[in-house]
Design a protein around this motif. Structure first.
Motif, PDB file in Angstrom:
ATOM      1  N   ARG A  94       0.818  -1.303  -0.081  1.00 48.94           N
ATOM      2  CA  ARG A  94       0.006   0.092  -0.117  1.00 48.94           C
ATOM      3  C   ARG A  94       0.726   1.015  -0.057  1.00 48.94           C
ATOM      4  NH1 ARG A  94      -2.258   2.898   4.612  1.00 48.94           N
ATOM      5  NH2 ARG A  94      -3.770   4.406   3.743  1.00 48.94           N
ATOM      6  N   THR A  96       0.731   5.240   0.469  1.00 50.51           N
ATOM      7  CA  THR A  96      -0.098   6.358   0.730  1.00 50.51           C
ATOM      8  C   THR A  96       0.198   7.590   0.191  1.00 50.51           C
ATOM      9  OG1 THR A  96       1.278   7.150   2.504  1.00 50.51           O
ATOM     10  CG2 THR A  96      -0.021   5.385   3.147  1.00 50.51           C
ATOM     11  N   PRO A  97      -0.581   8.600   0.153  1.00 49.30           N
ATOM     12  CA  PRO A  97      -0.412   9.908  -0.631  1.00 49.30           C
ATOM     13  C   PRO A  97       1.011  10.394  -0.519  1.00 49.30           C
ATOM     14  CG  PRO A  97      -2.676   9.963   0.488  1.00 49.30           C
ATOM     15  CD  PRO A  97      -1.864   8.763   1.045  1.00 49.30           C
ATOM     16  N   VAL A 112      -2.400   2.140  -4.525  1.00 53.06           N
ATOM     17  CA  VAL A 112      -1.807   3.482  -4.712  1.00 53.06           C
ATOM     18  C   VAL A 112      -2.721   4.386  -4.791  1.00 53.06           C
ATOM     19  CG1 VAL A 112      -0.170   4.549  -6.323  1.00 53.06           C
ATOM     20  CG2 VAL A 112      -0.241   2.016  -6.497  1.00 53.06           C
ATOM     21  N   GLU A 113      -2.623   5.169  -3.402  1.00 55.81           N
ATOM     22  CA  GLU A 113      -3.321   6.098  -3.255  1.00 55.81           C
ATOM     23  C   GLU A 113      -3.253   7.355  -3.938  1.00 55.81           C
ATOM     24  OE1 GLU A 113      -3.750   6.976   1.020  1.00 55.81           O
ATOM     25  OE2 GLU A 113      -4.507   4.663   1.489  1.00 55.81           O
ATOM     26  N   GLU A 114      -3.890   8.265  -4.119  1.00 55.62           N
ATOM     27  CA  GLU A 114      -4.102   9.484  -4.814  1.00 55.62           C
ATOM     28  C   GLU A 114      -2.739  10.232  -4.242  1.00 55.62           C
ATOM     29  OE1 GLU A 114      -6.347  13.394  -6.595  1.00 55.62           O
ATOM     30  OE2 GLU A 114      -7.448  11.773  -5.542  1.00 55.62           O
ATOM     31  N   GLY A 115      -1.772  10.656  -5.240  1.00 55.66           N
ATOM     32  CA  GLY A 115      -0.768  11.581  -4.502  1.00 55.66           C
ATOM     33  C   GLY A 115       0.901  10.832  -4.469  1.00 55.66           C
ATOM     34  N   LYS A 117       3.841   8.694  -5.531  1.00 55.07           N
ATOM     35  CA  LYS A 117       4.530   8.762  -6.560  1.00 55.07           C
ATOM     36  C   LYS A 117       5.364   7.385  -6.871  1.00 55.07           C
ATOM     37  CE  LYS A 117       4.483  13.328  -7.294  1.00 55.07           C
ATOM     38  NZ  LYS A 117       2.968  13.351  -7.628  1.00 55.07           N
TER      39      LYS A 117
END
Length: 141
Positions: A94, A96-97, A112-115, A117
């Motif tokens: 996982r 995180t942003p 893959v959370e928004e933000g 890279k």
């Protein structure tokens, strides 16, 4: 009762490795530098600077302040900091942003959370052995 490990204040993963249930978690603080190979049993949170190989046999959480360069082999891995190298997550990875990941990534499940890279090569893994045992095939004749 369901065994639940908290990955962050808002997310959790059900039924992660129960092998080390009851083992206290490990913590490497943000002011710590470590170079070499570390094997972690039980949940671990890393917030410092690490160069080398990390082998985690349970939940591994890379905190936002962490800078990790090298190789990670884990079951469930959550990244909020910076990681450069090869990462292998047998069950779940996982991001995180605040995650910044560069390298070769192999995982059974990837979130893959928004933000976040991510730069590198992605590979999908087969389900872990204990998940394969739960999969039943139906034969229709």
């Amino acid at each position: 009762m369901k065994d639940t490990k908290v990955l962050s204040s808002t997310q959790s993963v059900d039924n992660v490795s129960k092998k080390y249930k009851g083992v206290p978690f490990s913590l490497l603080g943000s002011q710590t530098f470590f170079q070499g190979k570390v094997i972690l049993k039980g949940e671990a949170r890393l917030a410092g600077h690490i160069e080398g190989t990390i082998i985690s046999e349970d939940v591994l959480i890379i905190e936002e302040s962490a800078l990790i360069k090298g190789e990670i082999h884990g079951i469930v891995v959550e990244v909020s900091g910076v990681f450069e190298g090869n990462l292998h997550a047998a069950e779940l990875l996982r991001l995180t942003p605040t995650a910044r990941v560069e390298g070769d990534i192999a995982a059974y499940k990837l979130v893959v959370e928004e933000g976040a890279k991510l730069l590198g090569k992605l590979s999908s893994l087969d389900p872990p052995r204990h998940l394969k045992d739960d999969i039943t095939l139906t034969v229709v004749s």
